[in-house]
Scaffold this active site. Structure first.
Site, PDB file in Angstrom:
ATOM      1  N   ASP A  42       0.816  -1.220   0.000  1.00  0.00           N
ATOM      2  CA  ASP A  42       0.000   0.000   0.000  1.00  0.00           C
ATOM      3  C   ASP A  42       0.845   1.264   0.000  1.00  0.00           C
ATOM      4  OD1 ASP A  42      -2.185  -1.514  -0.069  1.00  0.00           O
ATOM      5  OD2 ASP A  42      -2.903  -1.045   1.966  1.00  0.00           O
ATOM      6  N   ALA A  43       1.938   1.224   0.792  1.00  0.00           N
ATOM      7  CA  ALA A  43       2.749   2.432   0.927  1.00  0.00           C
ATOM      8  C   ALA A  43       3.378   2.799  -0.419  1.00  0.00           C
ATOM      9  CB  ALA A  43       3.821   2.224   1.979  1.00  0.00           C
ATOM     10  N   SER A  91      -7.288 -10.524  20.019  1.00  0.00           N
ATOM     11  CA  SER A  91      -5.934 -10.919  19.614  1.00  0.00           C
ATOM     12  C   SER A  91      -5.158 -11.315  20.865  1.00  0.00           C
ATOM     13  CB  SER A  91      -5.259  -9.802  18.824  1.00  0.00           C
ATOM     14  OG  SER A  91      -5.315  -8.627  19.536  1.00  0.00           O
ATOM     15  N   LEU A  92      -3.872 -11.521  20.749  1.00  0.00           N
ATOM     16  CA  LEU A  92      -3.099 -12.033  21.879  1.00  0.00           C
ATOM     17  C   LEU A  92      -1.979 -11.072  22.231  1.00  0.00           C
ATOM     18  CD1 LEU A  92      -2.669 -15.730  20.677  1.00  0.00           C
ATOM     19  CD2 LEU A  92      -4.015 -14.979  22.646  1.00  0.00           C
ATOM     20  N   GLU A 125       0.609 -24.553  22.585  1.00  0.00           N
ATOM     21  CA  GLU A 125       0.320 -25.050  21.234  1.00  0.00           C
ATOM     22  C   GLU A 125       0.933 -24.103  20.208  1.00  0.00           C
ATOM     23  OE1 GLU A 125      -3.696 -23.970  22.463  1.00  0.00           O
ATOM     24  OE2 GLU A 125      -4.091 -23.485  20.370  1.00  0.00           O
ATOM     25  N   LYS A 127       1.447 -21.372  17.380  1.00  0.00           N
ATOM     26  CA  LYS A 127       0.676 -20.236  16.883  1.00  0.00           C
ATOM     27  C   LYS A 127       0.745 -20.307  15.358  1.00  0.00           C
ATOM     28  CE  LYS A 127       0.084 -15.282  17.414  1.00  0.00           C
ATOM     29  NZ  LYS A 127       0.077 -14.857  16.027  1.00  0.00           N
ATOM     30  N   ASP A 129       0.397 -19.402  11.553  1.00  0.00           N
ATOM     31  CA  ASP A 129       0.493 -18.136  10.836  1.00  0.00           C
ATOM     32  C   ASP A 129      -0.450 -18.139   9.631  1.00  0.00           C
ATOM     33  OD1 ASP A 129       1.339 -15.651  10.235  1.00  0.00           O
ATOM     34  OD2 ASP A 129       3.356 -16.204   9.594  1.00  0.00           O
ATOM     35  N   GLU A 183      -7.742 -21.216  12.843  1.00  0.00           N
ATOM     36  CA  GLU A 183      -6.901 -20.562  11.838  1.00  0.00           C
ATOM     37  C   GLU A 183      -6.994 -21.280  10.493  1.00  0.00           C
ATOM     38  OE1 GLU A 183      -5.582 -18.020  13.342  1.00  0.00           O
ATOM     39  OE2 GLU A 183      -3.870 -17.319  12.160  1.00  0.00           O
ATOM     40  N   TYR A 235      -8.890 -23.910  17.573  1.00  0.00           N
ATOM     41  CA  TYR A 235      -8.154 -23.742  18.832  1.00  0.00           C
ATOM     42  C   TYR A 235      -8.909 -22.929  19.879  1.00  0.00           C
ATOM     43  CZ  TYR A 235      -6.830 -19.503  16.253  1.00  0.00           C
ATOM     44  OH  TYR A 235      -6.863 -18.358  15.512  1.00  0.00           O
ATOM     45  N   LYS A 299      -2.110 -20.974  27.226  1.00  0.00           N
ATOM     46  CA  LYS A 299      -3.448 -20.608  27.716  1.00  0.00           C
ATOM     47  C   LYS A 299      -3.677 -21.251  29.076  1.00  0.00           C
ATOM     48  CE  LYS A 299      -5.177 -20.548  23.002  1.00  0.00           C
ATOM     49  NZ  LYS A 299      -5.860 -21.270  21.938  1.00  0.00           N
ATOM     50  N   LYS A 323       6.510 -15.450  20.992  1.00  0.00           N
ATOM     51  CA  LYS A 323       6.896 -15.363  19.577  1.00  0.00           C
ATOM     52  C   LYS A 323       8.311 -15.896  19.346  1.00  0.00           C
ATOM     53  CE  LYS A 323       4.393 -13.357  17.053  1.00  0.00           C
ATOM     54  NZ  LYS A 323       3.847 -12.043  16.813  1.00  0.00           N
ATOM     55  N   CYS A 428       7.743  20.746   3.824  1.00  0.00           N
ATOM     56  CA  CYS A 428       6.921  19.581   3.520  1.00  0.00           C
ATOM     57  C   CYS A 428       7.107  19.197   2.052  1.00  0.00           C
ATOM     58  CB  CYS A 428       5.462  19.930   3.797  1.00  0.00           C
ATOM     59  SG  CYS A 428       4.330  18.675   3.193  1.00  0.00           S
ATOM     60  N   CYS A 431       3.577  19.976   0.139  1.00  0.00           N
ATOM     61  CA  CYS A 431       2.968  21.293  -0.083  1.00  0.00           C
ATOM     62  C   CYS A 431       3.970  22.418   0.104  1.00  0.00           C
ATOM     63  CB  CYS A 431       1.766  21.490   0.837  1.00  0.00           C
ATOM     64  SG  CYS A 431       2.228  21.728   2.550  1.00  0.00           S
ATOM     65  N   CYS A 446       4.573  19.178   9.127  1.00  0.00           N
ATOM     66  CA  CYS A 446       4.215  20.158   8.114  1.00  0.00           C
ATOM     67  C   CYS A 446       3.230  21.139   8.736  1.00  0.00           C
ATOM     68  CB  CYS A 446       3.563  19.427   6.941  1.00  0.00           C
ATOM     69  SG  CYS A 446       2.549  20.466   5.910  1.00  0.00           S
ATOM     70  N   CYS A 452      -2.381  21.293   2.897  1.00  0.00           N
ATOM     71  CA  CYS A 452      -1.425  20.257   2.487  1.00  0.00           C
ATOM     72  C   CYS A 452      -2.212  19.064   1.947  1.00  0.00           C
ATOM     73  CB  CYS A 452      -0.568  19.824   3.664  1.00  0.00           C
ATOM     74  SG  CYS A 452       0.510  18.440   3.242  1.00  0.00           S
TER      75      CYS A 452
HETATM   76  S1  IVH Z   1      -6.077 -18.096  20.633  1.00  0.00           S
HETATM   77  C1  IVH Z   1      -8.786 -15.099  22.782  1.00  0.00           C
HETATM   78  N1  IVH Z   1      -4.512 -19.878  19.542  1.00  0.00           N
HETATM   79  O1  IVH Z   1      -3.113 -15.362  16.551  1.00  0.00           O
HETATM   80  C2  IVH Z   1      -7.641 -15.745  22.132  1.00  0.00           C
HETATM   81  N2  IVH Z   1      -4.774 -17.805  18.412  1.00  0.00           N
HETATM   82  O2  IVH Z   1      -2.106 -12.828  17.519  1.00  0.00           O
HETATM   83  C3  IVH Z   1      -7.928 -16.232  20.766  1.00  0.00           C
HETATM   84  N3  IVH Z   1      -3.574 -17.659  16.287  1.00  0.00           N
HETATM   85  O3  IVH Z   1      -6.121 -13.607  16.218  1.00  0.00           O
HETATM   86  C4  IVH Z   1      -6.755 -16.637  20.006  1.00  0.00           C
HETATM   87  N4  IVH Z   1      -2.711 -19.684  16.327  1.00  0.00           N
HETATM   88  O4  IVH Z   1      -5.653 -15.546  14.574  1.00  0.00           O
HETATM   89  C5  IVH Z   1      -5.019 -18.653  19.441  1.00  0.00           C
HETATM   90  N5  IVH Z   1      -3.205 -21.560  18.653  1.00  0.00           N
HETATM   91  C6  IVH Z   1      -3.710 -20.355  18.563  1.00  0.00           C
HETATM   92  C7  IVH Z   1      -3.436 -19.522  17.469  1.00  0.00           C
HETATM   93  C8  IVH Z   1      -3.983 -18.240  17.437  1.00  0.00           C
HETATM   94  C9  IVH Z   1      -2.812 -18.555  15.640  1.00  0.00           C
HETATM   95  C10 IVH Z   1      -3.836 -16.297  15.807  1.00  0.00           C
HETATM   96  C11 IVH Z   1      -5.277 -15.858  15.881  1.00  0.00           C
HETATM   97  C12 IVH Z   1      -5.250 -14.597  16.705  1.00  0.00           C
HETATM   98  C13 IVH Z   1      -3.827 -14.159  16.564  1.00  0.00           C
HETATM   99  C14 IVH Z   1      -3.389 -13.289  17.715  1.00  0.00           C
END
Ligand code: IVH
Length: 706
Positions: A42-43, A91-92, A125, A127, A129, A183, A235, A299, A323, A428, A431, A446, A452
């Site tokens: 996009d950029a 999200s996490l 478990e 994560k 992607d 996922e 999950y 968890k 991570k 700027c 402008c 700016c 602008c």
């Molecule tokens: S649990 C309330 N478990 O990571 C918690 N998320 O960075 C719900 N993701 O939006 C998420 N693997 O899309 C959970 N084993 C896993 C996951 C997972 C991938 C993703 C998920 C979430 C994102 C957060």
């Protein structure tokens, strides 16, 4: 290569650059709209677009018949219906080090007030992607499938989800209502095969399996999704008519028994050391799994504990993503471009020779601000031992997950002899207004305000963005095109709402553009009209004033209730003293910086007039008073002494969920003091002030059942 300054361009050079830009942008448009597979980020797209407009502004006679400024595409999302999630998709939070993991576990123990010998189990478990998907089953039948979207509202991709082999269409012996979350991902094998197929057909290849999965799930034609083998791991869950089990691990087993794929590396552990061991073991297996993962998710196993722990604004307290370390790579810095943001901030962006970092091709990175380029942090101390960054340098790129890539280091031994220190612009680039830096601010801004074009466009983009006014079919790309279009001329937010009325022929004008049929134009006008009824908080946030984010906008809206009351208050507070200023400053969460930004904006004649033109077009709904059904709503509560049934953190979180404001000290404004054994001066002060005082049990009784 640095770009020639627009003012130094010759007529011929401008003509040839416009031809080149028309070509690149039209190519990018067809890739973006045709295959959900953009060839430009996009950029870069935005920068090319801006360059094109700037050249056209300078040489209007050279504007091409097929000028990219006249082209309007449809948003890729247009075809999908929207689904509001019955329960937000969260999200996490992230952990990067072993210490972060220990802190996470200790924090939970403390929150729950667990004695050291009390067991506390976790699941760990991979994560995955990919992209998250929520599947709603009613009486065992799949009836909705929605992407995460902004967490509150996602896109309805049911037809596509039904083509995924791992997604059951029907369930036996399931709760009547069950939302399964997980996922969607693509295996390495299928990703490679898809890219080979795309190359053979002359189609766009994908940068990584996640993009391929996202592009494939979000196809308007489900047949295309079907031809691209996607997979799904379950999950988590959303709303349920009855619990799946008492623990996270048993719930996942239940999902597996119902026919979902669950990850076989999901295991249960008793302490932080075991979690980190499992993390290391998964990290070792990472390359052989056959699909991308970017960390390990921990968890809390006991669901009753999960409920007590609850959520912060967007993340659960009971889970965290540990991570994998960031990926690094070296490449050349070809140019430094300056982008101008909504509030006029000049942000330097590094244009790089494309390099693969952890499986993703990176061609841009942030350079933060001028001090960062010079090798200084915001306190004036050295970063990179004071090494500056110059065009032509050999630089190290750092990429962690979804975070924008950064330049971490520079190799001075490879610096070209003729290189010169980067001269950060003092005007700027969009402008030519002066760009100045206030004391204590790391950013140069700016001073052009709405004159602008970059600021005006960025404001419009923010105005139509998701958390703001969010008009269906009118996204960032469209408002930018409309801004530069002399016929439609959308220069400020109010112009969006007067678009149809300003000129009876607008519909025809819009209709005759690329990508717009009469149906989509009418749909757009309907979508605009739909947004005329809008909440106070949204309007305030959508204005994009500096320091006023969506949470602050909600606080302010709740405080003043009605827009007109708020406007009066801003008028009366403009001297930055007096009762109205004090009232603004008294709002919890509003400090001097935000209050100053608010009154300064409303004080500026042109700004206020522009806001007035907008609000004349809207019907701004009053903000809802806090939930009065809760006896804690709107109350200022202070906890003191020892709490025996829950930790201080849990008590505070619970009270806040019920609409109370928890304060650390007793004053005349305090409504309730909750005093446990050992309460001292606070209890005495409360008694002196005649403030209602409860013990812990009385407090729990008061909020019982809420
Ligand atoms: S649990 C309330 N478990 O990571 C918690 N998320 O960075 C719900 N993701 O939006 C998420 N693997 O899309 C959970 N084993 C896993 C996951 C997972 C991938 C993703 C998920 C979430 C994102 C957060």
């Amino acid at each position: 290569m640095t770009q020639t300054d627009i003012k130094d361009l010759t007529l011929d050079a401008a003509r040839s650059e416009l031809a080149d830009l028309a070509n690149k942008l039209s190519n990018a448009n067809s890739k973006y709209h045709g295959d959900d597979a953009p060839n430009l980020d996009d950029a870069t797209y935005d920068a090319l677009k801006r360059r094109n407009t700037a050249i056209e502004d300078r040489f209007p006679q050279l504007k091409r018949k097929d000028s990219p400024s006249d082209q309007i595409g449809t948003s890729a999302q247009d075809g999908f219906g929207k689904i509001t999630h019955a329960q937000r998709m969260m999200s996490l939070g992230n952990a990067f080090t072993e210490e972060d993991v220990t802190d996470f576990v200790q924090g939970i123990r403390k929150f729950l007030g667990l004695a050291p010998e009390t067991p506390l189990a976790f699941t760990a478990e991979p994560k995955i992607d990919g992209l998250s998907l929520s599947l709603r089953y009613e009486n065992g039948k799949l009836i909705h499938a929605a992407t995460r979207g902004d967490g509150t509202t996602g896109e309805d991709v049911l037809a596509n989800a039904l083509t995924i082999g791992d997604v059951p269409h029907k369930l036996q012996n399931a709760p009547d209502l069950l939302e399964v979350r997980g996922e969607v991902y693509m295996s390495h094998e299928h990703f490679e095969a898809l890219n080979t197929r795309q190359t053979e057909r002359g189609g766009k290849t994908f940068a990584n399996p996640r993009n391929a999965a996202a592009g494939s799930l979000r196809q308007l034609d489900a047949e295309i999704t079907k031809s691209r083998p996607l997979r799904f791991f379950a999950y988590a869950w959303g709303v349920l008519s009855e619990p799946l089990a008492d623990t996270q691990s048993a719930s996942i087993e239940r999902l597996s028994a119902l026919g979902f794929q669950t990850n076989s590396l999901t295991k249960r552990f008793e302490n932080a050391i075991e979690l980190v061991e499992h993390y290391k073991s998964i990290e070792q297996q990472r390359a052989d799994l056959g699909y991308d993962i970017d960390g390990v998710v921990y968890k809390v196993d006991d669901l009753a504990y999960q409920t007590r722990l609850g959520f912060r604004a967007t993340t659960p307290r009971w889970a965290i993503a540990h991570k994998f370390p960031a990926e690094l790579a070296w490449t050349h810095l070809e140019a430094i471009d300056i982008q101008v943001g909504r509030t006029g901030a000049l942000s330097p962006v590094a244009r790089l020779t494309p390099v693969t970092v952890g499986g993703v091709v990176v061609s841009n990175a942030t350079l933060h601000n001028e001090d960062y380029i010079r090798g200084r942090d915001n306190t004036g101390d050295d970063i990179r031992e004071g090494r500056d960054i110059r065009i032509g340098d050999w630089v190290q790129i750092y990429r962690a997950g979804d975070v924008i890539p950064k330049i971490k280091d520079v190799d001075l031994s490879k610096r070209p002899k003729d290189s010169v220190a980067f001269d950060f612009p003092k005007t700027c680039p969009e402008c030519q207004s002066a760009a100045s830096r206030e004391e204590g601010d790391a950013v140069r801004r700016c001073s052009g305000g709405l004159i602008c074009p970059a600021q005006a466009v960025e404001r419009l983009k923010h105005f139509v963005s998701r958390g703001a006014v969010d008009i269906e079919g009118l996204g960032a790309k469209q408002v930018e095109m409309f801004y530069h279009d002399p016929m439609l001329s959308i220069r400020e937010p109010s112009d969006i709402f007067t678009l149809k009325r300003r000129d009876a022929a607008q519909l025809t004008k819009l209709k005759n553009r690329d990508g717009w049929g009469s149906k989509s134009a009418e749909k757009l006008f309907d979508a605009i009209d739909e947004r005329r009824n809008i909440s106070f908080a949204r309007v305030l946030y959508a204005l994009g004033l500096r320091h006023v984010g969506s949470q602050s906008a909600s606080l302010i809206a709740r405080h003043y209730g009605s827009w007109s009351k708020f406007i009066d208050a801003m008028e009366n507070a403009k001297g930055m003293e007096g009762a109205q200023w004090d009232e603004l400053m008294s709002i919890d969460g509003v400090g001097t910086v935000m209050a100053t930004s608010l009154v300064t904006s409303f004080k500026q004649e042109s700004e206020r007039a522009s806001i007035q033109r907008l609000t004349d077009e809207l019907n701004i709904e009053d903000a809802q008073a806090p939930d009065q059904t809760s006896p804690a709503a709107g109350k200022i509560v202070v906890f003191t002494g020892t709490l025996e049934k829950m930790s201080r953190a849990e008590a505070k979180a619970r009270a806040e969920t019920l609409g109370a404001k928890v304060s650390g000290s007793v004053s005349a404004k305090t409504d309730i003091l909750v005093a446990g054994p050992g309460a001292g001066s606070k209890a005495k002060k409360a008694a002196d002030l005649g403030i209602k005082t409860l013990d812990e049990d009385e407090w729990l009784e008061l909020i019982a059942g809420l």
